[in-house]
Design an enzyme around this catalytic site. Sequence first.
Site: not given
Ligand code: ASP
Length: 275
Positions: A142, A171
């Site tokens: 992310t 989500v």
């Molecule tokens: N926080 C993001 C989610 O749970 C994933 C990530 O941070 O890599 O969708």
Amino acid sequence: MTVQQSACLRAALQVGYAWLERGSSALLAVEQTIRVLERSGLFNAGKGSKLQLDGMRRMDASIMEGHQLRAGAVASVEGIIHPITAARLVMERTPHVLLVGPSAGRFARHFRLESQRPARKLRRYSLESVLRRYGESHGHGTVGAVALDQTGTVAAGASTGGIEVMLPGRVGDTPIIGCGVYADNETGAVSMTGWGESIIRLAVAKTICEQLEDGKGPATAARRVLHRLVTRINGSAGCLVLTPDRRFAIHHSTSHMMAGWWGGKGEPTVRDRFQ
Ligand code: ASP
């Protein structure tokens, strides 16, 4: 972290800083920084977003500024390269904060945001197999950014393709204000990455801001909240924290987190570990 990823992070930091130097808002700097990462295809966001189990690419993003506490977000959006820009448009061009699914995609197309092929061939999956495999990977890659501009306003943003093993329609924290991002000139700006289900349950971004409000420094605030995330619910996350008086912290409960910072002098610093 690959050589390409670290070069891309440096380039993104330089792009964001250049906007700030020209007097642009922290919001614009955050958006432009994240666009570089979304476009690169090197991270789990924008062009590089992971395909979900049914073969679709669904993305989440949010952005917030700390002067008037304005925020915008999109969730489960398909077919665009820059969800972060869609999030900014929700904030600036609608009275809403969050648009989801195909309607968010239509909204983005209305503003002629650059598109990408929404899906490969649809794949079959079973609910049982998702539940069995859930937890194999809580997601990586992310992208996010925080910035402080010349007026003293902070901003935060984040953009993701989500996690690999998840039910279509899931989500995460990224588009939820107070969970994946928060920004308030009276406290600071926070952008999160990590296991979204755990980040949501502790409203981590806002909780870090509350620690700042209580007088904790950014490093202490981040450490305390992530420690609580791990000990209370076995969560995992990483965060960027920036205060309006230029204090800054990067902290993660995971073994690694690619991140960097730049204040305009010398070369941007980019590392994949900040403990
Ligand atoms: N926080 C993001 C989610 O749970 C994933 C990530 O941070 O890599 O969708």
